[in-house]
Design an enzyme around this catalytic site. Structure first.
Site: not given
Ligand code: PGA
Length: 248
Positions: A10-12, A98, A100, A167, A173, A209, A230
């Site tokens: 996941n490159w966000k 997700h 976020e 998650e 993160g 993480s 991530g």
């Protein structure tokens, strides 16, 4: 681990066209027989989907979009992208739910509408769920997961194209991962909730993480079919290391 092992990158909101050259080593690795059961899926930002599809065209690495609108074709929704558009770009997957996006207001109801639209356009779904730190402290993790799954999959008949990504929000993160026992218990609970809904044995992934150090512990947790990665996936060397350490 047997069968397919998922490695989701996941490159966000990171990466530009210059990031593409770093992927050559991964392409070489993905062609080795030893890694036949590694199911590698990249979720670049929308701006790079086309480039990624081209880059991976002669490989078995797939591409997905990091989110989509719940209207499946076109509509007056400035700044949005639909399942049809993702499909046209060459995506085979979409990541939904997700944390976020949940944090910025996406509800279980919204996620459910998106899942149904995306499935309708033949996209496969990475469906993210997970409890916040506050919920964990209140010891309501299992009921939170149950609610997220049941609301998110409400009315979804074809669960075959769904992959669950568990998650814990407090793990994303932060560099903190759950204790083995806690993770195993939560995965077991998720499996139970899923089995009540569908006869398909949906893959359950862990995310939060994951890195090239803690993978040696995480890969031994039973019931996990892969990882959603991530920040460590944005460094191809680390991502390759994770794959190698999982499949050795
Ligand atoms: P992280 O992100 O690996 O950087 O914690 C996980 C995620 O994107 O869900």
């Amino acid at each position: 681990m047997t069968n397919n092992i998922y490695f989701i990158a996941n490159w966000k909101m990171y990466g530009g066209t210059s990031s593409l050259t770093s992927l050559n080593r991964l392409i070489n690795l993905s062609k080795l027989k030893k890694y036949n059961n590694a199911k590698i899926i990249y979720f670049p930002p929308f701006t790079l989907i086309r480039d990624f599809v081209k880059k991976f065209s002669k490989t078995k690495i797939s591409i997905g979009g990091q989110n989509c609108h719940h209207i499946k074709d076109y509509g007056p929704f400035t700044g949005s992208i639909s399942p049809k558009m993702l499909k046209e770009l060459g995506s085979r997957y979409v990541m939904l739910g997700h944390s976020e996006n949940r944090i910025s207001g996406e509800s279980d109801y919204d996620i459910n509408k998106k899942i149904r639209s995306a499935l309708n356009k033949n996209l496969k779904i990475i469906f993210c769920i997970g409890e916040t730190l506050k919920e964990r402290r209140k010891k309501i993790t299992h009921s939170v997961l149950k609610k997220q799954i049941n609301r998110g999959l409400k009315g979804v008949k074809n669960c075959r194209d769904i992959v669950i990504a568990y998650e814990p929000v407090w793990s994303i993160g932060t560099g903190i991962i759950p204790q083995d026992k806690e993770l195993q218990m939560n995965v077991k609970k998720i499996r139970k909730i899923i089995l009540n809904r569908t006869k398909f044995k949906l893959p359950i992934l862990y995310g939060g993480s994951v890195n090239n150090k803690n993978i040696s512990t995480l890969k031994n947790i039973s019931g996990i079919n892969g990882f959603l990665i991530g920040s460590a996936s944005q460094n191809t060397k680390k991502f390759i290391d994770i794959i190698k350490k999982t499949i050795n």
